[in-house]
Design a protein around this motif. Structure first.
Motif, PDB file in Angstrom:
ATOM      1  N   UNK A   1       0.832  -1.203   0.000  1.00 48.53           N
ATOM      2  CA  UNK A   1       0.000   0.000   0.000  1.00 48.53           C
ATOM      3  C   UNK A   1       0.872   1.260   0.000  1.00 48.53           C
ATOM      4  N   UNK A   2       2.051   1.168   0.546  1.00 45.38           N
ATOM      5  CA  UNK A   2       2.983   2.296   0.496  1.00 45.38           C
ATOM      6  C   UNK A   2       3.353   2.677  -0.928  1.00 45.38           C
ATOM      7  N   UNK A   3       3.310   1.719  -1.836  1.00 47.50           N
ATOM      8  CA  UNK A   3       3.550   2.016  -3.246  1.00 47.50           C
ATOM      9  C   UNK A   3       2.496   2.958  -3.800  1.00 47.50           C
ATOM     10  N   UNK A   4       1.243   2.697  -3.448  1.00 46.49           N
ATOM     11  CA  UNK A   4       0.171   3.599  -3.865  1.00 46.49           C
ATOM     12  C   UNK A   4       0.326   4.951  -3.172  1.00 46.49           C
ATOM     13  N   UNK A   5       0.690   4.919  -1.895  1.00 42.97           N
ATOM     14  CA  UNK A   5       0.879   6.188  -1.173  1.00 42.97           C
ATOM     15  C   UNK A   5       1.959   7.034  -1.838  1.00 42.97           C
ATOM     16  N   UNK A   6       3.018   6.402  -2.320  1.00 35.61           N
ATOM     17  CA  UNK A   6       4.077   7.182  -2.961  1.00 35.61           C
ATOM     18  C   UNK A   6       3.575   7.823  -4.249  1.00 35.61           C
ATOM     19  N   UNK A   7       2.702   7.132  -4.994  1.00 32.14           N
ATOM     20  CA  UNK A   7       2.138   7.742  -6.204  1.00 32.14           C
ATOM     21  C   UNK A   7       1.286   8.952  -5.845  1.00 32.14           C
ATOM     22  N   UNK A   8       0.441   8.805  -4.845  1.00 25.56           N
ATOM     23  CA  UNK A   8      -0.425   9.915  -4.436  1.00 25.56           C
ATOM     24  C   UNK A   8       0.392  11.072  -3.861  1.00 25.56           C
ATOM     25  N   UNK A   9       1.416  10.756  -3.084  1.00 24.77           N
ATOM     26  CA  UNK A   9       2.283  11.805  -2.547  1.00 24.77           C
ATOM     27  C   UNK A   9       2.983  12.545  -3.684  1.00 24.77           C
TER      28      UNK A   9
ATOM     29  N   UNK B   1       1.893  12.943  -6.661  1.00 25.63           N
ATOM     30  CA  UNK B   1       0.900  13.771  -7.339  1.00 25.63           C
ATOM     31  C   UNK B   1       0.603  15.038  -6.530  1.00 25.63           C
ATOM     32  N   UNK B   2       0.581  14.891  -5.219  1.00 25.09           N
ATOM     33  CA  UNK B   2       0.200  16.004  -4.343  1.00 25.09           C
ATOM     34  C   UNK B   2       1.307  17.023  -4.120  1.00 25.09           C
ATOM     35  N   UNK B   3       2.558  16.609  -4.231  1.00 27.02           N
ATOM     36  CA  UNK B   3       3.644  17.511  -3.865  1.00 27.02           C
ATOM     37  C   UNK B   3       4.805  17.450  -4.851  1.00 27.02           C
ATOM     38  N   UNK B   4       5.314  18.607  -5.257  1.00 23.15           N
ATOM     39  CA  UNK B   4       6.483  18.630  -6.138  1.00 23.15           C
ATOM     40  C   UNK B   4       7.773  18.249  -5.416  1.00 23.15           C
ATOM     41  N   UNK B   5       7.716  18.149  -4.082  1.00 20.36           N
ATOM     42  CA  UNK B   5       8.914  17.774  -3.321  1.00 20.36           C
ATOM     43  C   UNK B   5       9.390  16.368  -3.658  1.00 20.36           C
ATOM     44  N   UNK B   6       8.477  15.509  -4.072  1.00 29.75           N
ATOM     45  CA  UNK B   6       8.840  14.140  -4.448  1.00 29.75           C
ATOM     46  C   UNK B   6       9.206  14.145  -5.923  1.00 29.75           C
ATOM     47  N   UNK B   7      10.481  13.950  -6.219  1.00 27.41           N
ATOM     48  CA  UNK B   7      10.927  14.033  -7.610  1.00 27.41           C
ATOM     49  C   UNK B   7      11.113  12.670  -8.259  1.00 27.41           C
ATOM     50  N   UNK B   8      11.334  11.650  -7.461  1.00 26.22           N
ATOM     51  CA  UNK B   8      11.543  10.296  -7.960  1.00 26.22           C
ATOM     52  C   UNK B   8      10.715   9.351  -7.097  1.00 26.22           C
ATOM     53  N   UNK B   9       9.995   8.462  -7.757  1.00 33.14           N
ATOM     54  CA  UNK B   9       9.109   7.549  -7.045  1.00 33.14           C
ATOM     55  C   UNK B   9       9.476   6.107  -7.364  1.00 33.14           C
ATOM     56  N   UNK B  10       9.499   5.263  -6.344  1.00 34.66           N
ATOM     57  CA  UNK B  10       9.755   3.830  -6.532  1.00 34.66           C
ATOM     58  C   UNK B  10       8.658   3.062  -5.801  1.00 34.66           C
ATOM     59  N   UNK B  11       7.838   2.384  -6.561  1.00 36.40           N
ATOM     60  CA  UNK B  11       6.669   1.679  -6.014  1.00 36.40           C
ATOM     61  C   UNK B  11       6.856   0.182  -6.206  1.00 36.40           C
ATOM     62  N   UNK B  12       6.848  -0.540  -5.101  1.00 37.47           N
ATOM     63  CA  UNK B  12       7.019  -1.986  -5.172  1.00 37.47           C
ATOM     64  C   UNK B  12       5.751  -2.688  -4.711  1.00 37.47           C
ATOM     65  N   UNK B  13       5.311  -3.630  -5.480  1.00 43.74           N
ATOM     66  CA  UNK B  13       4.158  -4.508  -5.238  1.00 43.74           C
ATOM     67  C   UNK B  13       2.940  -3.775  -4.694  1.00 43.74           C
ATOM     68  N   UNK B  14       2.654  -2.591  -5.211  1.00 51.92           N
ATOM     69  CA  UNK B  14       1.532  -1.870  -4.639  1.00 51.92           C
ATOM     70  C   UNK B  14       0.761  -0.989  -5.590  1.00 51.92           C
ATOM     71  N   UNK B  15       0.945  -1.140  -6.884  1.00 48.08           N
ATOM     72  CA  UNK B  15       0.256  -0.261  -7.817  1.00 48.08           C
ATOM     73  C   UNK B  15      -1.011  -0.953  -8.310  1.00 48.08           C
ATOM     74  N   UNK B  16      -2.133  -0.270  -8.110  1.00 52.46           N
ATOM     75  CA  UNK B  16      -3.412  -0.860  -8.492  1.00 52.46           C
ATOM     76  C   UNK B  16      -4.380   0.231  -8.923  1.00 52.46           C
ATOM     77  N   UNK B  17      -5.281  -0.131  -9.800  1.00 51.18           N
ATOM     78  CA  UNK B  17      -6.379   0.739 -10.195  1.00 51.18           C
ATOM     79  C   UNK B  17      -7.604   0.271  -9.414  1.00 51.18           C
TER      80      UNK B  17
END
Length: 150
Positions: free
Chosen positions: A3-11, A13-29
């Motif tokens: 679920x942290x993988x999804x949280x990183x995507x949302x974070x 999207x919400x903030x320009x402070x996150x420049x690089x995202x790495x999502x493991x076993x958590x991306x879902x529609x």
């Protein structure tokens, strides 16, 4: 991770402070999973919540959608392909590592969503919902790349 993988995507999207995202076993529609009724593996992790919401009735797509709206407001409003396209254009890098046999994050959805996005997608064909040595190695390699070191 997960679920942290999804949280990183949302974070991201919400903030320009996150420049690089790495999502493991958590991306879902989540919305598509509800529409296609491919949510069983995901809801089984907190099945009691869904059973309580359903009461004496069976857990239906409507019940799943209602629970998601309460415990994670807005999660059904994001279409994964749009989210990945936006993040791929805005960020220095987006990495997604997933197991091909992951019942919680249907790989067909992830592949389809990543198709037109500027993301790095690594799939471990032998893995389910687990971070394997291959996924760790590729994540570290991605994060160590020249575009991501400042």
């Amino acid at each position: 991770i997960s679920l942290g993988g999804m949280h990183s995507l949302y974070a991201g999207l919400a903030s320009p402070r996150y420049t690089t995202l790495a999502c493991l076993i958590g991306v879902q529609d989540f919305a598509r999973a509800v529409a296609d009724k491919t949510y069983d593996a995901r809801i089984n992790t907190i099945r009691g919540v869904f059973e309580a919401a359903a009461g004496e009735k069976e857990i239906t797509a409507d019940v799943v959608a209602q629970v998601w709206r309460v415990i994670t407001p807005g999660i059904l409003d994001f279409e994964l392909s749009v989210l990945l396209r936006e993040l791929g254009q805005e960020k220095d890098g987006v990495f997604i590592g997933n197991g091909a046999k992951d019942p919680r994050n249907p790989i067909a959805y992830v592949k389809e969503a990543a198709l037109d996005a500027e993301v790095t997608l690594v799939i471990d064909e032998a893995a389910a919902h687990e971070v394997t040595p291959l996924l760790w190695k590729r994540t570290v390699h991605f994060l160590s790349g020249p575009a991501h070191c400042r």
